[in-house]
Design a protein around this motif. Structure first.
Motif, PDB file in Angstrom:
ATOM      1  N   MET A   1      -4.287 -27.904 -38.455  1.00  0.00           N
ATOM      2  CA  MET A   1      -3.203 -27.389 -39.351  1.00  0.00           C
ATOM      3  C   MET A   1      -1.984 -27.410 -38.477  1.00  0.00           C
ATOM      4  O   MET A   1      -2.013 -27.818 -37.196  1.00  0.00           O
ATOM      5  N   SER A   2      -0.764 -27.129 -39.224  1.00  0.00           N
ATOM      6  CA  SER A   2       0.331 -27.364 -38.501  1.00  0.00           C
ATOM      7  C   SER A   2       0.613 -26.153 -37.720  1.00  0.00           C
ATOM      8  O   SER A   2      -0.076 -24.922 -37.636  1.00  0.00           O
ATOM      9  N   GLY A   3       1.414 -26.311 -36.524  1.00  0.00           N
ATOM     10  CA  GLY A   3       1.602 -25.303 -35.485  1.00  0.00           C
ATOM     11  C   GLY A   3       2.296 -24.031 -36.115  1.00  0.00           C
ATOM     12  O   GLY A   3       2.246 -22.893 -35.481  1.00  0.00           O
ATOM     13  N   ASP A   4       3.040 -24.090 -37.101  1.00  0.00           N
ATOM     14  CA  ASP A   4       3.672 -22.859 -37.442  1.00  0.00           C
ATOM     15  C   ASP A   4       2.888 -22.136 -38.459  1.00  0.00           C
ATOM     16  O   ASP A   4       3.349 -21.099 -38.856  1.00  0.00           O
ATOM     17  N   ARG A   5       1.612 -22.583 -38.848  1.00  0.00           N
ATOM     18  CA  ARG A   5       0.823 -21.801 -39.719  1.00  0.00           C
ATOM     19  C   ARG A   5      -0.088 -21.073 -38.921  1.00  0.00           C
ATOM     20  O   ARG A   5      -0.951 -22.000 -38.373  1.00  0.00           O
ATOM     21  N   PRO A   6      -0.509 -19.975 -38.868  1.00  0.00           N
ATOM     22  CA  PRO A   6      -1.736 -19.417 -38.144  1.00  0.00           C
ATOM     23  C   PRO A   6      -2.910 -19.944 -38.824  1.00  0.00           C
ATOM     24  O   PRO A   6      -3.205 -20.082 -40.015  1.00  0.00           O
ATOM     25  N   GLU A   7      -4.169 -19.931 -37.964  1.00  0.00           N
ATOM     26  CA  GLU A   7      -5.467 -20.112 -38.433  1.00  0.00           C
ATOM     27  C   GLU A   7      -5.603 -18.911 -39.368  1.00  0.00           C
ATOM     28  O   GLU A   7      -5.597 -17.933 -38.945  1.00  0.00           O
ATOM     29  N   ILE A   8      -6.551 -19.314 -40.815  1.00  0.00           N
ATOM     30  CA  ILE A   8      -6.975 -18.595 -41.472  1.00  0.00           C
ATOM     31  C   ILE A   8      -8.494 -18.377 -41.441  1.00  0.00           C
ATOM     32  O   ILE A   8      -9.128 -19.559 -40.967  1.00  0.00           O
ATOM     33  N   SER A   9      -9.229 -17.574 -41.945  1.00  0.00           N
ATOM     34  CA  SER A   9     -10.720 -17.337 -41.594  1.00  0.00           C
ATOM     35  C   SER A   9     -11.275 -18.477 -42.559  1.00  0.00           C
ATOM     36  O   SER A   9     -10.636 -18.826 -43.613  1.00  0.00           O
ATOM     37  N   TYR A  10     -12.459 -18.786 -42.297  1.00  0.00           N
ATOM     38  CA  TYR A  10     -13.186 -19.503 -43.030  1.00  0.00           C
ATOM     39  C   TYR A  10     -13.347 -18.817 -44.621  1.00  0.00           C
ATOM     40  O   TYR A  10     -13.174 -19.879 -45.540  1.00  0.00           O
ATOM     41  N   GLU A  11     -13.425 -17.672 -44.690  1.00  0.00           N
ATOM     42  CA  GLU A  11     -13.596 -17.330 -46.053  1.00  0.00           C
ATOM     43  C   GLU A  11     -12.401 -17.282 -46.581  1.00  0.00           C
ATOM     44  O   GLU A  11     -12.558 -17.493 -47.901  1.00  0.00           O
ATOM     45  N   GLN A  12     -11.154 -16.926 -46.357  1.00  0.00           N
ATOM     46  CA  GLN A  12      -9.926 -17.299 -46.776  1.00  0.00           C
ATOM     47  C   GLN A  12      -9.797 -18.789 -47.180  1.00  0.00           C
ATOM     48  O   GLN A  12      -9.369 -18.989 -48.452  1.00  0.00           O
ATOM     49  N   ALA A  13     -10.003 -19.709 -46.239  1.00  0.00           N
ATOM     50  CA  ALA A  13      -9.832 -21.020 -46.876  1.00  0.00           C
ATOM     51  C   ALA A  13     -10.708 -21.418 -47.779  1.00  0.00           C
ATOM     52  O   ALA A  13     -10.109 -22.253 -48.775  1.00  0.00           O
ATOM     53  N   ARG A  14     -12.048 -20.788 -47.770  1.00  0.00           N
ATOM     54  CA  ARG A  14     -12.915 -21.384 -48.789  1.00  0.00           C
ATOM     55  C   ARG A  14     -12.531 -20.975 -50.434  1.00  0.00           C
ATOM     56  O   ARG A  14     -12.290 -21.540 -51.026  1.00  0.00           O
ATOM     57  N   GLU A  15     -11.843 -19.543 -50.101  1.00  0.00           N
ATOM     58  CA  GLU A  15     -11.558 -19.011 -51.524  1.00  0.00           C
ATOM     59  C   GLU A  15     -10.466 -19.523 -52.065  1.00  0.00           C
ATOM     60  O   GLU A  15     -10.136 -19.943 -53.182  1.00  0.00           O
ATOM     61  N   GLU A  16      -9.440 -20.046 -51.247  1.00  0.00           N
ATOM     62  CA  GLU A  16      -8.113 -20.825 -51.519  1.00  0.00           C
ATOM     63  C   GLU A  16      -8.521 -22.228 -52.130  1.00  0.00           C
ATOM     64  O   GLU A  16      -7.726 -22.619 -53.020  1.00  0.00           O
ATOM     65  N   LEU A  17      -9.387 -22.751 -51.363  1.00  0.00           N
ATOM     66  CA  LEU A  17      -9.845 -24.091 -51.740  1.00  0.00           C
ATOM     67  C   LEU A  17     -10.573 -24.173 -53.227  1.00  0.00           C
ATOM     68  O   LEU A  17     -10.200 -25.038 -54.024  1.00  0.00           O
TER      69      LEU A  17
END
Length: 71
Positions: free
Chosen positions: A1-17
């Motif tokens: 991920m880019s340095g200016d964006r915080p890591e999101i949770s697995y669940e958040q990433a999966r839902e957005e995907l």
């Protein structure tokens, strides 16, 4: 991920995907929008993979530590 964006949770990433895939499958977007969605989907998939890899590593370490303990 880019340095200016915080890591999101697995669940958040999966839902957005899931949402990104839904939008791509629905169509009706311009080529530029589709490319942006695809790129975001790739980022989200990589984030999910990092979470899964980390979970596998933690599980393997926990199993190894458990196996090393005397009964």
């Amino acid at each position: 991920m880019s340095g200016d964006r915080p890591e999101i949770s697995y669940e958040q990433a999966r839902e957005e995907l899931v949402e990104v895939v839904r939008k791509l499958e629905a169509g009706g977007t311009t080529l530029e929008e589709s490319l942006a969605l695809w790129e975001r989907g790739e980022e989200l998939a990589a984030t999910c993979q990092r979470w899964l890899d980390g979970a596998r590593e933690r599980l393997a370490k926990a199993q190894a530590a458990h196996e090393e303990k005397p009964n």
